[in-house]
Write a protein that holds these residues in place. Structure first.
Motif, PDB file in Angstrom:
ATOM      1  N   GLY A  32     -21.174  -5.953  -5.954  1.00 12.16           N
ATOM      2  CA  GLY A  32     -20.799  -6.921  -6.976  1.00 12.16           C
ATOM      3  C   GLY A  32     -19.376  -7.437  -6.773  1.00 12.16           C
ATOM      4  N   TRP A  33     -19.080  -8.585  -7.362  1.00  7.89           N
ATOM      5  CA  TRP A  33     -17.788  -9.219  -7.098  1.00  7.89           C
ATOM      6  C   TRP A  33     -16.607  -8.435  -7.669  1.00  7.89           C
ATOM      7  CZ3 TRP A  33     -14.745 -10.976 -11.190  1.00  7.89           C
ATOM      8  CH2 TRP A  33     -15.373 -11.138 -12.435  1.00  7.89           C
ATOM      9  N   ARG A  34     -16.817  -7.660  -8.739  1.00 11.68           N
ATOM     10  CA  ARG A  34     -15.704  -6.922  -9.340  1.00 11.68           C
ATOM     11  C   ARG A  34     -15.231  -5.761  -8.461  1.00 11.68           C
ATOM     12  NH1 ARG A  34     -15.019  -8.302 -14.837  1.00 11.68           N
ATOM     13  NH2 ARG A  34     -16.802  -9.400 -15.739  1.00 11.68           N
ATOM     14  N   ALA A  35     -16.107  -5.235  -7.612  1.00 15.24           N
ATOM     15  CA  ALA A  35     -15.734  -4.097  -6.762  1.00 15.24           C
ATOM     16  C   ALA A  35     -14.574  -4.437  -5.834  1.00 15.24           C
ATOM     17  CB  ALA A  35     -16.940  -3.638  -5.946  1.00 15.24           C
ATOM     18  N   ASN A  36     -14.435  -5.706  -5.489  1.00 14.99           N
ATOM     19  CA  ASN A  36     -13.335  -6.109  -4.602  1.00 14.99           C
ATOM     20  C   ASN A  36     -11.975  -5.779  -5.203  1.00 14.99           C
ATOM     21  OD1 ASN A  36     -14.604  -7.774  -2.263  1.00 14.99           O
ATOM     22  ND2 ASN A  36     -15.640  -8.534  -4.099  1.00 14.99           N
ATOM     23  N   PHE A  37     -11.859  -5.911  -6.514  1.00 10.66           N
ATOM     24  CA  PHE A  37     -10.572  -5.680  -7.163  1.00 10.66           C
ATOM     25  C   PHE A  37     -10.216  -4.190  -7.166  1.00 10.66           C
ATOM     26  CE2 PHE A  37     -12.157  -9.714  -8.706  1.00 10.66           C
ATOM     27  CZ  PHE A  37     -11.048 -10.528  -8.552  1.00 10.66           C
ATOM     28  N   LEU A  38     -11.206  -3.330  -7.263  1.00  9.24           N
ATOM     29  CA  LEU A  38     -10.947  -1.898  -7.165  1.00  9.24           C
ATOM     30  C   LEU A  38     -10.464  -1.532  -5.766  1.00  9.24           C
ATOM     31  CD1 LEU A  38     -11.032   0.984  -8.277  1.00  9.24           C
ATOM     32  CD2 LEU A  38     -13.466   1.069  -7.655  1.00  9.24           C
ATOM     33  N   ILE A  39     -11.106  -2.084  -4.752  1.00  9.30           N
ATOM     34  CA  ILE A  39     -10.702  -1.804  -3.372  1.00  9.30           C
ATOM     35  C   ILE A  39      -9.290  -2.331  -3.107  1.00  9.30           C
ATOM     36  CG2 ILE A  39     -11.212  -2.357  -0.954  1.00  9.30           C
ATOM     37  CD1 ILE A  39     -14.189  -2.290  -1.741  1.00  9.30           C
ATOM     38  N   LEU A  40      -8.969  -3.507  -3.630  1.00  8.13           N
ATOM     39  CA  LEU A  40      -7.618  -4.052  -3.454  1.00  8.13           C
ATOM     40  C   LEU A  40      -6.578  -3.174  -4.142  1.00  8.13           C
ATOM     41  CD1 LEU A  40      -8.184  -7.892  -3.905  1.00  8.13           C
ATOM     42  CD2 LEU A  40      -7.783  -6.629  -1.792  1.00  8.13           C
ATOM     43  N   SER A  41      -6.931  -2.628  -5.291  1.00  7.56           N
ATOM     44  CA  SER A  41      -6.009  -1.728  -5.990  1.00  7.56           C
ATOM     45  C   SER A  41      -5.733  -0.478  -5.157  1.00  7.56           C
ATOM     46  CB  SER A  41      -6.581  -1.335  -7.353  1.00  7.56           C
ATOM     47  OG  SER A  41      -5.714  -0.457  -8.032  1.00  7.56           O
ATOM     48  N   VAL A  42      -6.774   0.072  -4.546  1.00 13.21           N
ATOM     49  CA  VAL A  42      -6.617   1.262  -3.693  1.00 13.21           C
ATOM     50  C   VAL A  42      -5.767   0.936  -2.470  1.00 13.21           C
ATOM     51  CG1 VAL A  42      -7.838   2.910  -2.232  1.00 13.21           C
ATOM     52  CG2 VAL A  42      -8.757   2.324  -4.488  1.00 13.21           C
ATOM     53  N   LEU A  43      -6.033  -0.207  -1.833  1.00  9.50           N
ATOM     54  CA  LEU A  43      -5.245  -0.599  -0.654  1.00  9.50           C
ATOM     55  C   LEU A  43      -3.773  -0.771  -1.009  1.00  9.50           C
ATOM     56  CD1 LEU A  43      -7.584  -3.209   1.093  1.00  9.50           C
ATOM     57  CD2 LEU A  43      -7.030  -0.908   1.869  1.00  9.50           C
ATOM     58  N   GLY A  44      -3.505  -1.412  -2.145  1.00 15.98           N
ATOM     59  CA  GLY A  44      -2.123  -1.572  -2.582  1.00 15.98           C
ATOM     60  C   GLY A  44      -1.445  -0.243  -2.843  1.00 15.98           C
ATOM     61  N   GLY A  45      -2.182   0.684  -3.467  1.00 14.43           N
ATOM     62  CA  GLY A  45      -1.621   2.012  -3.730  1.00 14.43           C
ATOM     63  C   GLY A  45      -1.320   2.764  -2.452  1.00 14.43           C
ATOM     64  N   LEU A  46      -2.202   2.665  -1.460  1.00 10.16           N
ATOM     65  CA  LEU A  46      -1.971   3.337  -0.177  1.00 10.16           C
ATOM     66  C   LEU A  46      -0.733   2.777   0.514  1.00 10.16           C
ATOM     67  CD1 LEU A  46      -5.631   3.609   1.200  1.00 10.16           C
ATOM     68  CD2 LEU A  46      -4.176   5.475   0.356  1.00 10.16           C
ATOM     69  N   TRP A  47      -0.551   1.444   0.441  1.00  7.08           N
ATOM     70  CA  TRP A  47       0.649   0.870   1.056  1.00  7.08           C
ATOM     71  C   TRP A  47       1.909   1.385   0.354  1.00  7.08           C
ATOM     72  CZ3 TRP A  47       5.018  -1.785  -0.177  1.00  7.08           C
ATOM     73  CH2 TRP A  47       5.775  -2.270   0.892  1.00  7.08           C
ATOM     74  N   CYS A  48       1.860   1.503  -0.957  1.00 10.09           N
ATOM     75  CA  CYS A  48       3.032   1.995  -1.699  1.00 10.09           C
ATOM     76  C   CYS A  48       3.413   3.409  -1.251  1.00 10.09           C
ATOM     77  CB  CYS A  48       2.748   1.984  -3.201  1.00 10.09           C
ATOM     78  SG  CYS A  48       2.692   0.344  -3.941  1.00 10.09           S
ATOM     79  N   VAL A  49       2.411   4.263  -1.073  1.00  7.78           N
ATOM     80  CA  VAL A  49       2.683   5.637  -0.630  1.00  7.78           C
ATOM     81  C   VAL A  49       3.310   5.616   0.764  1.00  7.78           C
ATOM     82  CG1 VAL A  49       1.626   7.836   0.012  1.00  7.78           C
ATOM     83  CG2 VAL A  49       0.869   6.637  -2.055  1.00  7.78           C
ATOM     84  N   ALA A  50       2.747   4.806   1.666  1.00  2.76           N
ATOM     85  CA  ALA A  50       3.284   4.727   3.025  1.00  2.76           C
ATOM     86  C   ALA A  50       4.706   4.177   3.029  1.00  2.76           C
ATOM     87  CB  ALA A  50       2.377   3.862   3.889  1.00  2.76           C
ATOM     88  N   TRP A  51       4.966   3.170   2.208  1.00  2.00           N
ATOM     89  CA  TRP A  51       6.304   2.578   2.153  1.00  2.00           C
ATOM     90  C   TRP A  51       7.314   3.551   1.550  1.00  2.00           C
ATOM     91  CZ3 TRP A  51       8.944  -1.059   4.384  1.00  2.00           C
ATOM     92  CH2 TRP A  51      10.098  -1.580   3.803  1.00  2.00           C
ATOM     93  N   LEU A  52       6.879   4.321   0.566  1.00  2.00           N
ATOM     94  CA  LEU A  52       7.767   5.310  -0.036  1.00  2.00           C
ATOM     95  C   LEU A  52       8.234   6.327   1.002  1.00  2.00           C
ATOM     96  CD1 LEU A  52       8.986   6.134  -2.780  1.00  2.00           C
ATOM     97  CD2 LEU A  52       6.986   7.596  -3.124  1.00  2.00           C
ATOM     98  N   VAL A  53       7.337   6.658   1.942  1.00  2.00           N
ATOM     99  CA  VAL A  53       7.656   7.642   2.973  1.00  2.00           C
ATOM    100  C   VAL A  53       8.395   7.003   4.152  1.00  2.00           C
ATOM    101  CG1 VAL A  53       6.672   9.264   4.645  1.00  2.00           C
ATOM    102  CG2 VAL A  53       5.696   9.086   2.341  1.00  2.00           C
ATOM    103  N   LEU A  54       7.946   5.832   4.592  1.00  2.00           N
ATOM    104  CA  LEU A  54       8.448   5.243   5.839  1.00  2.00           C
ATOM    105  C   LEU A  54       9.466   4.127   5.634  1.00  2.00           C
ATOM    106  CD1 LEU A  54       5.029   4.978   7.730  1.00  2.00           C
ATOM    107  CD2 LEU A  54       6.752   6.783   7.940  1.00  2.00           C
ATOM    108  N   GLY A  55       9.492   3.531   4.461  1.00  2.00           N
ATOM    109  CA  GLY A  55      10.389   2.401   4.234  1.00  2.00           C
ATOM    110  C   GLY A  55      11.843   2.828   4.131  1.00  2.00           C
TER     111      GLY A  55
END
Length: 434
Positions: A167-190
């Motif tokens: 369904g079309w709403r599932a895309n927003f959940l996946i985008l939220s997870v991807l954004g959260g993963l980037w934040c964790v990586a940036w917190l460590v590597l940025g």
């Protein structure tokens, strides 16, 4: 230790460049998702084309204000924490879309998302400048923009498949997870670069913003950026809908066609930027190699886009014209900042980039709504309404391109601004002595 931290460290600098490119990938996934779920979303929520255009344009309601405020603040604030806060906001603001059922709840989410995304590009470029010396900055900024293109390519291939399965709403959940993963990586590597800070210690005095903002080249850059953003906002919001409802492709094929659109426009814009750089390196003045170059691309693109309203072309020929014209306008995003850098002191570059982005976001606000209104005005015919929107877009590109021909001359502007600034300094010095 301080001296060591201010040296150019290629490996560390490029690791930051890659992280920021991945951030822009997530950023553009967030931007384009709405267009790629437009058909099932409009059907489920019973949205008219004008209402959907209003939603598409709402991303830009606070875009310009936040771009300017945060972009200027980035001159004095850690870009590491600014970028982390922005990306965390993007991730969080995807979640309400899982339950949103009214047009105004969706608009609220997109307005807040736009406020968080507005400063992304100028702050990311400013962060890169803290890691790379002046003579090495072109390539990492190009890599940053390729992160945006890769985000569009990934979106075109993945979002229709996700929609079909969950369904079309599932895309927003996946985008939220991807954004959260980037934040964790940036917190460590940025990390915060020190190179630009060391360079600024010996830089010249600041130029009054009133002097910069009344310069013909600066105004021309703003106008060119506005035109480029008009077609970018129109295509990101409406191409997937046009491919499905206007050209008759099913959602998977429309996604692949959108991916093809990105796969052509991204390298085309890179090639044009490289050609402009080669002309400059060969000794051609920047008025020609940069100013006239981008002006001509806007004019030619405007003619190509406007021709979509003609009945003489087949649907695939119209898709080709739209793709090539769109790719040509993207060169403004790489050459425009370079011209701005010619006339703006390093210490004020972040603010001027933010002001340029902020002004261009007005086109991002208007283009999706105008397109939706034209589709409604065509009796709900997506094909005919979108072609009328392309004619409007072509007129915008042509008009702005012609203005740019007469405005863009970075070398003349640099001389004028330097002369006026020195004259003011002398006047103030004499006034103080008097």
């Amino acid at each position: 230790m301080a001296a060591d931290s201010s040296r150019y460290r290629p490996f560390r600098a490029w690791s930051i460049a890659v992280m920021l490119a991945l951030m822009m990938l997530v950023n553009f996934l967030d931007k384009v998702v709405l267009g790629l779920v437009s058909v099932p979303m409009m059907r489920e929520l019973h949205l008219s084309p004008t209402q959907f255009g209003l939603i598409g344009g709402s991303l830009n309601w606070l875009f310009s204000i936040s771009a300017v405020l945060v972009g200027v603040a980035a001159n004095r604030t850690s870009t590491k924490w600014l970028l982390l806060a922005m990306a965390a906001a993007w991730a969080a603001l995807q979640l309400p879309m899982l339950a949103a059922t009214s047009i105004w709840s969706i608009i609220a989410c997109r307005v807040l998302l736009g406020a968080g995304e507005g400063p992304a590009s100028p702050v990311a470029v400013h962060a890169l400048y803290k890691w790379f010396p002046d003579e090495k900055r072109n390539l990492p900024v190009a890599v940053l923009h390729q992160g945006s293109a890769l985000g569009l390519l990934v979106a075109g291939l993945s979002i229709p498949a996700i929609t079909a399965h969950w369904g079309w709403r599932a895309n927003f959940l996946i985008l939220s997870v991807l954004g959260g993963l980037w934040c964790v990586a940036w917190l460590v590597l940025g990390a915060e670069g020190q190179l630009a800070r060391a360079e600024r210690a010996g830089s010249g005095s600041r130029i009054p913003y009133a002097l910069l903002l009344t310069d013909r080249t600066v105004l021309g850059i703003f106008v060119g950026h506005f035109a480029a953003n008009w077609i970018l906002a129109m295509t990101l919001t409406w191409i997937p809908t046009w491919l499905q409802l206007g050209m008759g492709y099913e959602s998977h094929m429309a996604g692949r066609m959108f991916a093809l659109f990105v796969a052509i426009t991204a390298p085309l814009s890179l090639g044009l930027a490289g050609l402009s750089q080669r002309l400059l390196s060969a000794g051609m003045p920047s008025r020609l190699s940069r100013g006239c170059f981008v002006s001509v691309t806007l004019i030619v693109a405007g003619l190509m886009i406007a021709s979509l309203a003609s009945p003489w072309f087949t649907p695939m020929e119209k898709f080709a014209l739209l793709t090539l014209g769109s790719g040509m306008t993207l060169v403004m995003y790489s050459v425009g900042p370079a011209m701005l850098g010619e006339v703006t002191p390093d210490s004020q570059r972040g603010g001027m980039l933010a002001l340029s982005n902020g002004f261009s976001s007005l086109a991002g606000l208007a283009a999706p709504i105008v397109t939706g209104m034209l589709i409604d005005g065509a009796g709900g015919s997506t094909a005919r309404g979108f072609e009328q929107a392309c004619l409007t877009c072509g007129v915008v590109l042509l008009g702005c391109g012609v203005l740019c021909v007469f405005c863009l001359d970075p070398q003349r502007s640099a001389r004028r601004i330097t002369h006026e600034s020195c004259r003011r300094d002398v006047h103030h010095m004499r006034a103080d002595q008097g």
